[in-house]
Write an enzyme that holds these catalytic residues in place. Structure first.
Site, PDB file in Angstrom:
ATOM      1  CB  ALA A  45      12.573  -4.434  -6.036  1.00 29.99           C
ATOM      2  CE  LYS A  61       4.039   3.098  15.084  1.00 29.39           C
ATOM      3  NZ  LYS A  61       2.631   3.395  14.923  1.00 29.39           N
ATOM      4  CD  GLU A  65       0.329  -4.755  11.719  1.00 29.84           C
ATOM      5  OE1 GLU A  65       0.765  -5.556  10.888  1.00 29.84           O
ATOM      6  OE2 GLU A  65       0.529  -3.522  11.659  1.00 29.84           O
ATOM      7  N   GLY A 124      -9.932  -1.838   8.750  1.00 28.26           N
ATOM      8  CA  GLY A 124      -8.539  -1.921   8.278  1.00 28.26           C
ATOM      9  C   GLY A 124      -7.556  -1.229   9.193  1.00 28.26           C
ATOM     10  N   GLY A 162       0.809  -1.214   0.000  1.00 28.30           N
ATOM     11  CA  GLY A 162       0.000   0.000   0.000  1.00 28.30           C
ATOM     12  C   GLY A 162       0.843   1.265   0.000  1.00 28.30           C
ATOM     13  CB  VAL A 163       3.529   2.480   2.306  1.00 33.65           C
ATOM     14  CG1 VAL A 163       4.449   3.683   2.387  1.00 33.65           C
ATOM     15  CG2 VAL A 163       2.655   2.395   3.550  1.00 33.65           C
ATOM     16  N   GLY A 223      -1.731   4.776   7.810  1.00 39.01           N
ATOM     17  CA  GLY A 223      -2.463   4.890   6.546  1.00 39.01           C
ATOM     18  C   GLY A 223      -1.464   5.060   5.413  1.00 39.01           C
TER      19      GLY A 223
END
Ligand code: ASP
Length: 817
Positions: free
Chosen positions: A506, A684, A669, A666, A477-478, A800
Site C-alpha cells: 500500500a 535520532k 532531503e 541525493g 525507495g526503501v 540509503g
C-alpha cells in the site's frame, strides 16, 4: 487372485465405464480378477431422494424415475457409440426391466405410506445392480468370460437391512462351493449382502469398500485394490487443502483413524477383514492408473514418527447426559449407544466421568433427526425414574484431528501449533482429547473458519513451515527495495522453513491485496492498475478474516497518521516493523504506551532502522542495557547529509557548494533546509537517549542552529542558495579557526549521562573518532560503564534505500527466529 473395487466416481459416465473395463482387462493378463462395482456417482443419493419424495408426496415421482432411467439409457447408448459390439438393445431392455421393478417397489411404498427398511434396501442398491449388468456386457463384448456373483446368496450378513454386518466365515464357506473357471472375471455388485432368509440387505452407505474387502477374503486374493478418483491417500483432503501431501504407505490403523475422523478414504468396516487376513490394500486412481497409489499395511514399516494426516469434522454437536445415578451409568451408556448404533450414528470422543455422573460425546448433526428428543425418548424410562436429568446439546462445533504414530511424543509441540492457529482465527479450543487408539489427537472448536484452520495446522505441522504475512505500507525507495530483498531471499528462507508472503502492498492512497501472496515479480504493474482505496482499518481486518499466524505490518512511510495507529494495529494482531521515526520520537507517554500494548498483546515492535539505517545499533544497545551497561556519554554524527557537507568543508569547498554537491548526490532531503534545521538528527538522538531510559521529549533536545534567525526560509532553490552564499564567510572564519587548532568541524549529537542532549557544530581534533568521518558516513560513539576508556564505536553508511531495507529485513527475521 486379485480383487478390484471401482467406486462411484470411477463409474460416473460412459467414458469412465470404458476406462474401468480396460483397467480390468489389463489386469487379467497377470492375475485372475474379481471385481466389485459401486453405483455410478450420485445414483444412490438419487434413489434415496426418490424414496423420500414418494413418502412425502404419497406419489411415485415419475420425473425422477425418468431421469434415472434416461441416465442409464444414455450411458449405454454412449458406450455403444464407441463399441458397436456392445449389445445396446439387450442391456437397455434390462435397464427398463430394473426400472419397472423399482416402480413396483415405489407403488408399495405409496401403499404403505412409508418405506420399510427391507424395501428401502432393495431400492437404494439398484445402482450397483445396474453397474454390474452394464459392465458385464461391456467386458463380454471385448471377448471376456464373466461370472457375476449374487451377493444376496453368497455374502452372508446379519439381518439389519440397512447396516448389515458380514459373517465372514459363513461367506467364505459359501464361496468354497463356487467353482470358478480361472479365465473368468468375477463381477459382483458392492454394497449388497443377504441375511439368513436370503433377503437383500445393504452394508451401510459407502459399503462397497466393505464388499471388496469381503470378496478379497472369500476369493483368497493376495491384494485388494480400491480404485477411486484420487492418486491415493493424502495428508488431508487434496480437493480442499491445496498443500495436502501424498502418502505412499500407511497402516490400516492410521487409515481407519483418518476415515473415522472425516477423511473419505476407506469404509471403516472394510479394514478389519483385510487386516485379519493380512491382505494388503492399495488405493489407486482410475484417471491415473499407472500411479503407484497408497499401500495400506499392517505394520508401520519405516516412518515411525511421522504425522500421517489432519482431518476435520464439521456440524458436530455435543451431547451431555448428566446427573446419572452411579449404579445406572453402564445401563444408560448401553441404552444410549444401542440407540445410536441402530440409527447408524457415529459417536466421537466419548467421555464418561464417574465423579461428575456425566456421559458426554459428540455426533454429526443431522437436521432431519431431533437427536435430543429421540434420546430423551430412548431414555424415557430412566428420565421418569429420575436416574438422569438432562440431555444437553451444544451445536455448531467442529473436531480437528491429527493422526500418526507416536503422537503423544509430540503432543506439546502439536498443541502449541494448534493453539497458535486457532487463536489467530479468534476461535476457541473447547476440548482436547487423546483417542484410545493412541494414534490421534483431537480438538473440539466452534464451527467457524474450520477449513482455513485445518489448512494452517496442516502446513505448520507437516511442512514445519512458518508463514509470515507481510503488510507493507510505503513503497518509496526503501519499501520497493525491501520487496526486492524479499523476492531475492524467499527461496533461501524456505529451506529454513520460513515462508514469506507479502499479502498487502500500500501507499497512502492505494493498495493491492492477495490472500495467499502477491507475486513480487509484477507487483508494480498490478499496483499501478489498482483502484482500491487505501483504508487502514479495512486492511487490518484481513488478519482475522484470513487467520494469518505471523502478520507483520511494515511501515516504510514518514506518516504521522500511521505512526499514531500502531497501538490499534497491534491490537488487531500485527507485529510492527517501522522505519518511520515519527512513532518513537512523538510524546514520551505515547512511546511508553506503544511498548505496553506490544507487551500486553505479545507483539514484536522493531525499529532498528530509526537510527543509522542498516547499522546494527539499537538492538545491540538493548542487549548491552539488558546486561547491565550504563551510558556515560554518547557522541555521534547521525546524518549522512551533514556528514557529507561537513566533510567537504575540511578542504576548500564553501558551505553553499558543499550543500549543492550533497543535494546533487541525493544525500539531502528534497529541501536541504530540513537537514540543516537538525530535526531529523534530533529525532535520532532522542530515540537513542530513550533507549538508555531518559524520559525526554523532542523539545528537550537543544539544537544549535546552523542557519541564523535572519535566514529567510524559502522554498525557492535559487533564493535559498543566494542567501546561503552570505553564510559562506562566517563558516570560513570558523573553519580557519579550527584548522589553526588542527581541528575540523563536525555536526555532532551528544547525550550526557545527566540526560541532556544537544546537537551542534563542534571542532574536533584527530584524537576524536568523529574527526575521520565524512563522505556521508555515520558514526556512533558510546562511552559506557563497560566500554571505557575506549568507547564502543559503530560506523558506516547510515542512510540509503538498500541499507535501510536490509535493516528492515533483519528485523523481519527477528520477528520469527
Ligand atoms: N452406492 C453406495 C453409496 O453410495 C455404496 C458405495 O458406493 O460404496 O453409499
Amino acid at each position: 487372485m486379485k480383487t478390484l473395487k471401482f467406486g462411484g466416481t470411477s463409474l460416473a459416465n460412459a467414458k469412465k465405464f470404458i476406462q474401468v473395463s480396460s483397467i480390468i482387462i489389463n489386469q487379467t493378463k497377470i492375475n485372475q480378477i474379481s471385481v466389485v462395482l459401486s453405483a455410478p456417482a450420485t445414483i444412490t443419493n438419487h434413489l434415496e431422494m426418490i424414496v423420500l419424495k414418494c413418502i412425502r408426496y404419497n406419489n411415485v415421482p415419475a420425473e425422477e424415475l425418468t431421469t434415472l432411467k434416461n441416465f442409464f439409457l444414455k450411458l449405454t447408448k454412449k458406450i455403444y457409440a464407441t463399441n458397436k459390439k456392445y449389445p445396446k438393445n439387450n442391456i437397455q431392455k434390462k435397464i427398463t426391466k430394473q426400472c419397472e421393478k423399482l416402480q413396483k417397489l415405489l407403488n408399495l411404498i405409496k401403499l404403505f405410506k412409508k418405506c420399510p427398511d427391507k424395501i428401502y434396501a432393495q431400492v437404494i442398491s439398484m445402482g450397483e445392480i445396474l453397474s454390474v449388468k452394464i459392465m458385464k456386457e461391456l467386458l463380454m463384448s471385448y471377448g471376456h468370460d464373466v461370472l457375476t456373483i449374487n451377493p444376496v446368496k453368497l455374502i452372508s450378513a446379519t439381518s439389519n437391512y440397512l447396516n448389515a454386518i458380514v459373517k465372514i466365515h459363513e461367506s467364505k464357506k459359501n464361496f468354497k462351493n463356487l467353482n470358478v473357471n480361472k479365465k473368468k472375471i468375477i463381477l459382483m455388485p458392492g454394497f449388497i449382502a443377504g441375511n439368513k432368509s436370503r433377503e437383500l440387505v445393504v452394508l451401510g452407505r459407502n459399503g462397497s469398500d466393505y464388499s471388496a474387502s469381503i470378496l478379497s477374503v472369500c476369493t483368497n486374493s493376495h491384494t485388494c485394490e480400491i480404485w477411486t478418483d484420487v492418486n491415493g491417500i493424502y495428508t488431508s483432503d487434496p480437493n480442499i487443502i491445496s498443500t495436502a501431501k501424498f502418502i505412499s504407505e500407511i497402516t490400516y490403523q492410521e487409515a481407519l483413524e483418518l476415515s473415522y475422523f472425516g477423511a473419505k478414504i476407506i469404509h471403516p468396516a472394510s479394514v478389519k477383514p483385510l487386516q485379519i487376513h493380512n491382505i494388503p490394500c492399495i488405493i489407486k486412481n482410475t484417471n491415473n492408473p499407472n500411479y503407484p497409489g497408497t499401500l495400506l499395511t499392517i505394520k508401520n514399516n519405516n516412518n515411525i514418527d511421522i504425522i500421517k494426516g489432519i482431518t476435520y469434522l464439521k456440524k458436530i454437536i455435543l451431547i451431555k447426559i448428566t446427573k446419572i445415578k452411579e449404579s445406572n451409568q453402564e445401563k444408560i451408556l448401553n441404552k444410549t449407544f444401542k440407540y445410536l448404533s441402530k440409527k447408524n450414528i457415529t459417536t466421537y470422543l466419548l467421555n464418561q466421568s464417574l465423579s461428575n455422573n456425566t456421559i458426554s460425546f459428540y455426533i454429526q448433526n443431522n437436521p432431519l433427526l431431533n437427536i435430543k428428543l429421540k434420546l430423551k425418548k430412548a431414555l424415557s424410562a430412566e428420565i421418569q425414574k429420575k436416574s438422569l436429568k438432562i440431555v444437553l446439546c451444544v451445536k455448531k462445533l467442529s473436531i480437528i484431528s491429527i493422526i500418526g504414530y507416536n503422537i503423544k511424543k509430540y503432543n506439546i509441540d502439536i498443541l502449541k501449533k494448534i493453539c497458535l492457529v486457532v487463536n489467530s482465527f479468534k476461535n476457541k479450543i473447547l476440548e482436547v482429547s487423546y483417542n484410545t487408539s493412541k494414534i490421534s489427537l483431537s480438538v473440539v472448536l466452534h464451527d467457524k473458519h474450520i477449513i482455513d484452520i485445518t489448512e494452517k495446522i496442516h502446513d505448520l505441522i507437516l511442512y514445519k513451515t512458518i508463514p509470515v504475512n507481510i503488510f507493507l505500507i510505503g513503497i518509496g525507495g526503501v519499501g520497493s527495495k525491501l520487496l526486492d530483498i524479499i523476492l531475492m531471499q524467499e527461496q533461501k528462507l524456505k529451506k529454513i522453513f520460513i515462508q514469506l508472503n507479502v499479502n498487502v502492498i500500500a501507499n497512502s492512497t492505494t493498495y493491492i491485496e492477495n490472500k495467499k501472496k502477491i507475486s513480487l515479480i509484477q507487483w508494480k504493474k498490478q499496483f499501478n492498475q489498482s483502484n482500491q482505496l487505501f483504508i487502514l482499518e479495512k486492511i487490518l481486518n484481513l488478519v482475522k478474516k484470513n487467520g494469518y499466524l505471523y502478520p507483520v505490518l511494515i511501515d516504510c512511510t514518514a506518516s504521522q497518521d500511521i505512526a499514531e495507529k500502531y497501538k490499534i494495529i497491534m491490537k488487531k494482531g500485527f507485529h510492527i516493523i517501522t522505519a518511520n521515526k515519527k512513532s518513537n520520537s512523538s510524546f514520551f507517554s505515547n512511546y511508553k504506551s506503544i511498548r505496553k500494548i506490544a507487551q500486553k498483546y505479545n507483539k514484536k515492535f522493531f525499529y532498528e532502522t530509526h537510527v543509522g539505517a542498516g547499522l546494527p545499533i539499537l538492538n545491540n544497545l538493548k542487549n548491552l542495557i539488558k546486561s547491565g551497561d550504563q551510558l556515560i556519554k554518547f557522541q555521534g554524527i547521525l546524518s549522512g547529509s551533514m556528514s557529507y557537507i561537513f566533510g567537504k568543508l575540511d578542504g576548500n569547498t564553501s558551505l553553499s557548494d558543499a550543500i549543492k554537491q550533497a543535494q546533487t548526490l541525493g544525500f539531502t532531503e528534497p529541501n536541504p533546509q530540513d537537514d540543516l534545521l537538525g530535526t531529523d538528527v534530533a529525532r535520532k538522538l532522542l530515540i537513542i537517549a530513550r533507549e538508555f531510559g531518559y524520559k525526554l521529549e523532542l523539545s528537550d533536545i537543544t539544537i544549535e542552529k546552523i542557519l541564523p534567525d535572519s535566514f529567510n526560509k524559502s522554498n525557492h532553490k535559487k533564493e535559498f542558495f543566494l542567501q546561503l552564499k552570505k553564510l559562506n564567510n562566517i563558516f570560513i572564519r570558523q573553519i580557519n579557526k579550527a584548522k589553526n587548532e588542527k581541528k575540523v568541524l563536525r555536526f555532532v549529537g551528544t547525550i550526557k549521562n545527566n540526560g541532556s542532549c544537544n546537537i551542534k557544530i563542534k571542532a574536533v581534533d584527530n584524537k576524536n573518532p568523529l574527526y575521520y568521518v565524512k563522505n556521508g558516513e555515520n558514526i556512533f560513539v558510546f562511552y559506557t560503564k563497560y566500554y571505557q576508556p575506549i568507547p564502543l564505536i559503530l560506523r558506516g553508511y547510515g542512510a540509503g534505500n538498500e541499507v535501510t531495507a536490509s535493516g528492515i529485513f533483519s528485523d523481519l527475521l527477528r520477528v520469527i527466529l
